[in-house]
Write an enzyme that holds these catalytic residues in place. Structure first.
Site, PDB file in Angstrom:
ATOM      1  N   CYS A  73       0.782  -1.229   0.000  1.00  0.00           N
ATOM      2  CA  CYS A  73       0.000   0.000   0.000  1.00  0.00           C
ATOM      3  C   CYS A  73       0.822   1.291   0.000  1.00  0.00           C
ATOM      4  O   CYS A  73       0.517   2.191  -0.790  1.00  0.00           O
ATOM      5  CB  CYS A  73      -1.057   0.007   1.099  1.00  0.00           C
ATOM      6  SG  CYS A  73      -0.709  -0.975   2.537  1.00  0.00           S
ATOM      7  N   ARG A  84       6.487 -11.547   4.979  1.00  0.00           N
ATOM      8  CA  ARG A  84       6.051 -11.351   6.358  1.00  0.00           C
ATOM      9  C   ARG A  84       6.731 -12.369   7.249  1.00  0.00           C
ATOM     10  O   ARG A  84       6.786 -13.561   6.917  1.00  0.00           O
ATOM     11  CB  ARG A  84       4.522 -11.488   6.461  1.00  0.00           C
ATOM     12  CG  ARG A  84       3.834 -10.409   5.653  1.00  0.00           C
ATOM     13  CD  ARG A  84       2.349 -10.404   5.850  1.00  0.00           C
ATOM     14  NE  ARG A  84       1.766  -9.435   4.925  1.00  0.00           N
ATOM     15  CZ  ARG A  84       0.464  -9.303   4.704  1.00  0.00           C
ATOM     16  NH1 ARG A  84      -0.393 -10.074   5.358  1.00  0.00           N
ATOM     17  NH2 ARG A  84       0.014  -8.403   3.862  1.00  0.00           N
ATOM     18  N   GLN A 119       0.750 -10.913  -3.603  1.00  0.00           N
ATOM     19  CA  GLN A 119      -0.660 -10.537  -3.512  1.00  0.00           C
ATOM     20  C   GLN A 119      -1.151 -10.032  -4.862  1.00  0.00           C
ATOM     21  O   GLN A 119      -0.436  -9.304  -5.546  1.00  0.00           O
ATOM     22  CB  GLN A 119      -0.827  -9.419  -2.489  1.00  0.00           C
ATOM     23  CG  GLN A 119      -0.537  -9.860  -1.077  1.00  0.00           C
ATOM     24  CD  GLN A 119      -0.774  -8.726  -0.093  1.00  0.00           C
ATOM     25  OE1 GLN A 119      -0.197  -7.652  -0.240  1.00  0.00           O
ATOM     26  NE2 GLN A 119      -1.621  -8.965   0.883  1.00  0.00           N
ATOM     27  N   ASP A 173      -2.785  -7.525  -5.546  1.00  0.00           N
ATOM     28  CA  ASP A 173      -3.121  -6.404  -4.684  1.00  0.00           C
ATOM     29  C   ASP A 173      -3.589  -5.225  -5.512  1.00  0.00           C
ATOM     30  O   ASP A 173      -3.110  -5.005  -6.613  1.00  0.00           O
ATOM     31  CB  ASP A 173      -1.853  -6.006  -3.915  1.00  0.00           C
ATOM     32  CG  ASP A 173      -2.177  -5.282  -2.628  1.00  0.00           C
ATOM     33  OD1 ASP A 173      -3.360  -5.140  -2.306  1.00  0.00           O
ATOM     34  OD2 ASP A 173      -1.222  -4.856  -1.956  1.00  0.00           O
ATOM     35  N   HIS A 202      -5.107  -1.004  -4.898  1.00  0.00           N
ATOM     36  CA  HIS A 202      -5.573   0.096  -4.052  1.00  0.00           C
ATOM     37  C   HIS A 202      -6.398   1.016  -4.899  1.00  0.00           C
ATOM     38  O   HIS A 202      -5.918   1.529  -5.910  1.00  0.00           O
ATOM     39  CB  HIS A 202      -4.373   0.789  -3.399  1.00  0.00           C
ATOM     40  CG  HIS A 202      -3.656  -0.123  -2.475  1.00  0.00           C
ATOM     41  ND1 HIS A 202      -2.624  -0.926  -2.883  1.00  0.00           N
ATOM     42  CD2 HIS A 202      -3.908  -0.451  -1.179  1.00  0.00           C
ATOM     43  CE1 HIS A 202      -2.239  -1.688  -1.860  1.00  0.00           C
ATOM     44  NE2 HIS A 202      -3.008  -1.428  -0.824  1.00  0.00           N
ATOM     45  N   LYS A 236     -12.728  -4.506   7.336  1.00  0.00           N
ATOM     46  CA  LYS A 236     -12.611  -5.264   6.093  1.00  0.00           C
ATOM     47  C   LYS A 236     -13.780  -6.216   5.901  1.00  0.00           C
ATOM     48  O   LYS A 236     -14.467  -6.585   6.854  1.00  0.00           O
ATOM     49  CB  LYS A 236     -11.305  -6.040   6.074  1.00  0.00           C
ATOM     50  CG  LYS A 236     -11.186  -7.056   7.200  1.00  0.00           C
ATOM     51  CD  LYS A 236      -9.917  -7.892   7.061  1.00  0.00           C
ATOM     52  CE  LYS A 236      -9.859  -8.948   8.144  1.00  0.00           C
ATOM     53  NZ  LYS A 236      -8.834  -9.953   7.906  1.00  0.00           N
ATOM     54  N   HIS A 247      -8.237  -1.117   0.025  1.00  0.00           N
ATOM     55  CA  HIS A 247      -7.198  -2.137  -0.204  1.00  0.00           C
ATOM     56  C   HIS A 247      -7.944  -3.415  -0.535  1.00  0.00           C
ATOM     57  O   HIS A 247      -8.886  -3.755   0.176  1.00  0.00           O
ATOM     58  CB  HIS A 247      -6.378  -2.433   1.045  1.00  0.00           C
ATOM     59  CG  HIS A 247      -5.776  -1.252   1.720  1.00  0.00           C
ATOM     60  ND1 HIS A 247      -4.426  -1.141   1.929  1.00  0.00           N
ATOM     61  CD2 HIS A 247      -6.324  -0.153   2.259  1.00  0.00           C
ATOM     62  CE1 HIS A 247      -4.172  -0.019   2.570  1.00  0.00           C
ATOM     63  NE2 HIS A 247      -5.308   0.598   2.791  1.00  0.00           N
TER      64      HIS A 247
END
Length: 644
Positions: free
Chosen positions: A334, A363, A381, A383, A385, A465, A511
């Site tokens: 992000c 992670r 991910q 991912d 945004h 979320k 996100h």
RNA sequence: GCCGGCGUAGCUCAGCGGGGAGAGCAGCGGUCUUGUAAACCGCAGGUCGUCGGUUCGAGUCCGACCGCCGGCUCCA
């Protein structure tokens, strides 16, 4: 004499002082009186309605498992003098009980415990329910600190043992346990059970409290049900993505890399590419823009985003050279996307801005939680945004939901289980922002018509979320999609756009990851399909097995033709028998196998062997190519029929 | 990270109460040239996870570490 209404039998006179059990069929192990589960020994005082609870009912299994847990605890206490027993509830498919024991027990002890349990079952000891004043209960459990702790908390918390001045104790033979019940009438009424595994578990799930020894067991109404359950476990074992990943040569976790870090082999690489191309293209169609960002960033970035204060324990340690600023490997994408947004002055016309990336993140997951691709330390991910005005938020969230359902449907995942997680205690946003963010998610959910449940405090540190869980081919739920609504990072990073009014405004941010991560999703797919991927995903789509060396050239030509059509064939030119080549292809779960020899060369027609073992003779090469191309292009979940 | 279990050839697994490591499959070589789930013969392959200890001697016993498996706690 109280009248009772027995389900299916109408009103019955029950003699004063008689238990409900006497009015129920002998198979019943408990009863439901006015909707409440009770023992068969329950004596009604007034007019009530009564239903029998049979062992195979959901309630009956619950009771059965609970009683089995008791008997196990009793057996453990018999075998290990000085044992302290904590809690032992029924769980899905079985039960567990937590103990503090003078010795560490191993798997071989399970057999002893099970044997002792069978003795208790054979003795057919009645379960006796007693209401005991708290003070007496504290005396009775004088040497059972966990039980005393529970008794002391009775009344403080709802639903624990029993509210008020008395607690409920169940006793059979000399053994007793604090318990709300109900139980089966006697130990002889337990069904089929088996002790399964040992585990450590913190008392009350709290890492600061002592680690207890937990014994898991499974219990069923009948031996057949137990065996069916054990077969289900074997089926899950057969689908295990870690095993299939090795067998199908998709990926591995070399020890040299460190835990939770996978390398993708060529076959896995194709699988990934197929998935990645699919979602990337779909994103472009939906107005997303693809971006790319590095794997590292200076500490300051993570200070600004709040990661160093709220997420530090999940980040790899900082790296730095003497005299240089510190860097962190990214656990999320992000902040980078925020910087792309902030790289120039943005207009309201730029919004919504949907930045997407297959972003690799790392992670530092605790060692014990790692689980193949499903829980890794390095993953990618899908991912994105979405940066938008607050008034666009609900619409954008709905767009994400829609894309989510479309993507997952492609894999055969439908009917998601959806949860809305509200913000946790530790967060970077104000309560007011939290409310607006949660409100937007709730509005979108309500408008989408998707059923959902609320999980209080389960959100991430920057926002609430919505998660989508999907059920796989054998009924297991997997959390895949996550959609998070964030007012915090725009604030922290000072994100702004210029509105129609020529004033600066703060955008909001969504996100979201739809597959979740490529690694995790691939792992789920492997288990879902048991390694037998639909054609469009299959690393190798067609195995061509020449009968003898003189047929190899023809096989290669055929392969070339398939390749030209965009398919992925391989020729098995090893000096092996046809039977062995077919078997090898089958073991690799290749969707189609073509044995080619004189017959095929002479006639030009193929016999197509599908992965399920069926054979279709007389298929022309043109037909074969056309059907496979169509099957792959449509991402069909069913093999081609070659009919009509 | 914590609790329990496990770690022998690429894979699946034997290996006794401590006395010089084995099988099947896979791989390689050869013979066979084969018709829809395993041809035959041979060869090669292992610091028995790592380090330390006990012992005349350790794959085997003890300890630490690494990794894996199952849980707990946590999550894409």
């Amino acid at each position: 004499m109280p009248r009772i209404h027995v389900a299916g039998k109408g009103p019955v006179e029950l003699p004063e002082g008689e238990p409900v059990g006497s009015a129920l069929p002998p198979e019943a192990i408990a009863a439901r009186v006015d909707g409440r589960l009770v023992d068969l020994s329950y004596v009604p005082k007034e007019e009530v309605s009564v239903e029998p609870v049979l062992p195979e009912d959901p309630d009956g299994l619950h009771v059965l498992r609970h009683s089995t847990a008791h008997v196990m605890a009793q057996a453990v206490c018999d075998l290990y003098p000085g044992a302290r027993y904590a809690i032992g509830p029924p769980v899905e498919d079985g039960f567990y009980y937590d103990f503090e024991l003078p010795v560490a027990i191993g798997p071989e002890d399970l057999e002893r415990i099970e044997a002792r349990m069978r003795e208790i079952v054979a003795a057919d000891q009645p379960f006796v329910r007693e209401e005991v004043p708290r003070e007496e209960a504290l005396r009775r459990f004088a040497d059972q600190p966990y039980k005393r702790e529970i008794i002391e908390r009775v009344g403080e918390e709802e639903g624990e043992v029993a509210a008020g001045e008395t607690v409920t104790v169940y006793r059979n033979d000399g053994w007793q346990d604090l318990c709300l019940g109900p139980h089966v009438p006697s130990t002889g009424r337990l069904g089929a059970f088996k002790l399964m595994k040992l585990a450590g578990a913190y008392w009350r799930g709290d890492e600061a409290r002592p680690m207890l020894q937990r014994i898991y067991g499974t219990a069923w109404a009948t031996q057949e049900d137990l065996e069916a359950y054990l077969r289900r476990l074997e089926e899950a074992e057969r689908r295990d993505h870690r095993r299939l990943g090795r067998e199908l040569d998709l990926f591995s976790f070399p020890e040299e890399l460190g835990p939770g870090l996978a390398v993708w082999h060529p076959r896995g690489g194709i699988l990934r590419k197929q998935l990645e191309d699919f979602v990337r293209n779909l994103h472009l169609e939906r107005g997303y823009q693809l971006v790319a960002t590095p794997h590292l960033a200076r500490r300051e970035l993570w200070d600004t985003s709040g990661h160093t204060s709220k997420y530090a324990e999940l980040m790899y340690p900082e790296m730095r050279r003497e005299g240089d600023p510190a860097y962190f490997v990214k656990p999320m994408n992000c902040p980078f996307h925020v910087l792309i947004f902030r790289s120039r002055t943005r207009s309201y016309r730029d919004l919504p801005m949907r930045l997407a990336e297959l972003g690799g993140v790392y992670r530092y997951e605790r060692l014990g939680v790692l689980h193949g691709l499903l829980r890794a330390r390095g993953f990618t991910q899908d991912d994105s945004h979405i940066i938008c005005r607050e008034d666009q938020l609900v619409e954008e969230i709905l767009g994400v939901f829609d894309l989510t359902l479309e993507i997952h449907r492609t894999f055969g995942f439908t009917d998601p289980v959806v949860t809305l997680s509200t913000l946790p205690g530790e967060t970077i946003v104000t309560p007011e922002m939290a409310e607006r963010a949660t409100g937007a998610l709730r509005d979108a959910l309500d408008r989408s018509g998707l059923p959902y449940r609320v999980a209080e405090g389960e959100g991430s540190f920057y926002g609430p979320k919505v998660d989508f869980h999907f059920r796989d081919a054998i009924g297991r739920l997997w959390q895949l999609t996550t959609v998070q609504c964030d007012f915090g990072l725009p604030e922290r990073f000072g994100m702004e756009y210029v509105g129609e009014d020529n004033q600066r405004h703060r955008p909001v941010m969504i996100h979201r990851a739809i597959l979740g991560s490529i690694e995790r999703f691939t792992g789920v797919l492997i288990e879902h399909y048991a390694g037998a991927f639909p054609l469009w995903l299959a690393p190798e789509q067609v195995r061509i097995a020449p009968v003898a060396d003189r047929h190899v050239a023809f096989a290669r030509e055929l392969a070339e033709r398939l390749r030209t059509a965009g398919l992925r064939p391989e020729v098995d030119d090893s000096p092996e028998t046809v039977g062995k080549k077919v078997r090898a292809a089958q073991l690799m779960k290749v969707p189609y196998t073509l044995v080619v020899g004189d017959r095929e060369i002479d006639s030009g027609a193929l016999t197509v062997r599908r992965r399920d073992g069926t054979e279709i003779p007389g298929v022309s090469v043109e037909r074969f190519v056309a059907e496979l191309v169509r099957e792959a292009e449509t991402r069909s979940l069913e093999p081609a029929s070659f009919e009509g």
